[in-house]
Design a protein around this motif. Structure first.
Motif, short mmCIF file in Angstrom:
data_model
loop_
_atom_site.label_atom_id
_atom_site.label_comp_id
_atom_site.label_asym_id
_atom_site.label_seq_id
_atom_site.Cartn_x
_atom_site.Cartn_y
_atom_site.Cartn_z
N ALA A 103 0.84 -1.21 0.00
CA ALA A 103 0.00 0.00 0.00
C ALA A 103 0.87 1.26 0.00
O ALA A 103 0.58 2.23 -0.71
N THR A 104 1.93 1.24 0.79
CA THR A 104 2.84 2.39 0.86
C THR A 104 3.47 2.65 -0.50
O THR A 104 3.57 3.80 -0.95
N ASN A 105 3.89 1.58 -1.17
CA ASN A 105 4.49 1.74 -2.49
C ASN A 105 3.49 2.29 -3.51
O ASN A 105 3.88 3.01 -4.44
N GLU A 106 2.22 1.94 -3.36
CA GLU A 106 1.19 2.51 -4.24
C GLU A 106 1.14 4.02 -4.08
O GLU A 106 1.09 4.77 -5.07
N GLY B 264 4.21 5.65 -5.52
CA GLY B 264 4.11 5.73 -6.98
C GLY B 264 3.29 6.92 -7.43
O GLY B 264 3.66 7.61 -8.39
N VAL B 265 2.19 7.19 -6.73
CA VAL B 265 1.34 8.34 -7.06
C VAL B 265 2.09 9.65 -6.82
O VAL B 265 2.07 10.56 -7.66
N LEU C 18 3.37 14.27 -8.45
CA LEU C 18 3.77 15.44 -7.68
C LEU C 18 5.29 15.68 -7.72
O LEU C 18 5.81 16.48 -6.95
N GLY C 19 5.97 14.98 -8.59
CA GLY C 19 7.40 15.23 -8.77
C GLY C 19 8.28 14.80 -7.62
O GLY C 19 9.42 15.26 -7.50
N CYS C 20 7.78 13.91 -6.77
CA CYS C 20 8.59 13.42 -5.65
C CYS C 20 9.58 12.37 -6.15
O CYS C 20 9.43 11.81 -7.24
N THR C 21 10.58 12.09 -5.34
CA THR C 21 11.58 11.07 -5.70
C THR C 21 11.78 10.10 -4.54
O THR C 21 12.90 9.83 -4.11
N ILE C 22 10.68 9.62 -4.01
CA ILE C 22 10.73 8.69 -2.88
C ILE C 22 11.03 7.29 -3.40
O ILE C 22 10.40 6.83 -4.36
N THR C 23 11.97 6.61 -2.78
CA THR C 23 12.36 5.26 -3.21
C THR C 23 11.37 4.23 -2.69
O THR C 23 11.09 4.20 -1.48
N PRO C 24 10.82 3.38 -3.56
CA PRO C 24 9.94 2.30 -3.10
C PRO C 24 10.67 1.38 -2.12
O PRO C 24 11.90 1.30 -2.13
N GLU D 289 8.84 10.23 5.29
CA GLU D 289 9.15 11.00 4.09
C GLU D 289 7.87 11.45 3.38
O GLU D 289 7.79 12.58 2.88
N ILE D 290 6.86 10.59 3.37
CA ILE D 290 5.56 10.95 2.79
C ILE D 290 4.96 12.12 3.56
O ILE D 290 4.47 13.09 2.98
N GLN D 291 5.02 12.04 4.90
CA GLN D 291 4.52 13.14 5.72
C GLN D 291 5.27 14.44 5.41
O GLN D 291 4.66 15.51 5.32
N HIS D 292 6.58 14.33 5.24
CA HIS D 292 7.40 15.50 4.92
C HIS D 292 6.97 16.12 3.59
O HIS D 292 6.88 17.35 3.46
#
Length: 225
Positions: A35-38, A41-42, A47-53, A75-78
């Motif tokens: 779910a977190t990876n979903e 991905g969004v 939104l131009g984020c670069t969060i690593t799965p 990181e998502i909260q940030h």
């Protein structure tokens, strides 16, 4: 059969119960990773984020896997806080307040968000604006992320923390190590009770977390169709 099993015949049953609870914990944790990876991905796509799965590490302990998911959730909260900050910096106070006004039509909020993203990125899709509005306006998602992080911290610090996520291996034997008599029985009872308590809290928090993410991702799928 071990001498302790002869003295305390319920111990083999307790061990099997503990293994079953451990598997339930891992299944629940695996669903949370997915779910977190979903959501990652969004955020990355729209939104131009670069969060690593992230992925579960079978060679690591429960605590180490908890830390992996806590890190990306933080990181998502940030990123959500950064979106809010961008909105506040680039909008007039009246327009910024409209984003959080429950009486304001959602289409109007999306139009406001899209205006800001167009300034930031040069162009912006309505999908990006919709995702931003959903994240900013979702106290439900914010609260469930905070709750789940809290539960994960508790699990990592508990008797579960040092257990390998692999069911058959040295990690589980750390709890099920064969020592004689009432000591083993006491340890098993303590471990089972700890698993039951944390698993119940983890399941409840996870269901809310996954539901909150599904609300965002399902809207995105509808938007792009």
């Amino acid at each position: 059969m071990a001498l302790s099993d002869l003295l305390y015949p319920d111990n083999p049953k307790r061990k099997q119960e503990l293994i079953h609870l451990h598997q339930e914990l891992l299944d629940c944790m695996s669903t949370n990773f997915h779910a977190t990876n979903e959501l990652v991905g969004v955020l990355n796509e729209h939104l131009g984020c670069t969060i690593t799965p992230i992925e579960m590490r079978e060679s690591s302990t429960v605590k180490e896997n908890c830390e992996i998911i806590i890190q990306v959730m933080s990181e998502i909260q940030h990123q959500v806080q950064k979106i809010d900050s961008d909105m506040k910096d680039k909008l007039e106070p009246v327009l910024y307040q409209k984003l959080y006004d429950i009486k304001e039509p959602e289409l109007e909020k999306i139009a406001i968000a899209q205006r800001v993203f167009s300034i930031i990125f040069g162009e912006a899709t309505s999908t990006a604006a919709m995702v931003a509005i959903k994240l900013l306006g979702s106290n439900h998602l914010t609260l469930t992320v905070s709750k789940l992080i809290g539960v994960l911290v508790q699990i990592g610090a508990s008797v579960l923390g040092g257990v390998s996520i692999t069911i058959i291996g040295l990690g589980l034997e750390m709890i099920l190590h064969a020592i004689l008599g009432a000591v083993e029985r006491s340890q098993l009872l303590t471990a089972v009770r700890s698993y039951e308590k944390h698993l119940a809290e983890f399941k409840a928090a996870s269901e809310k977390y996954q539901r909150a993410i599904h609300e965002v991702t399902s809207l995105v799928r509808q938007q792009v169709q």
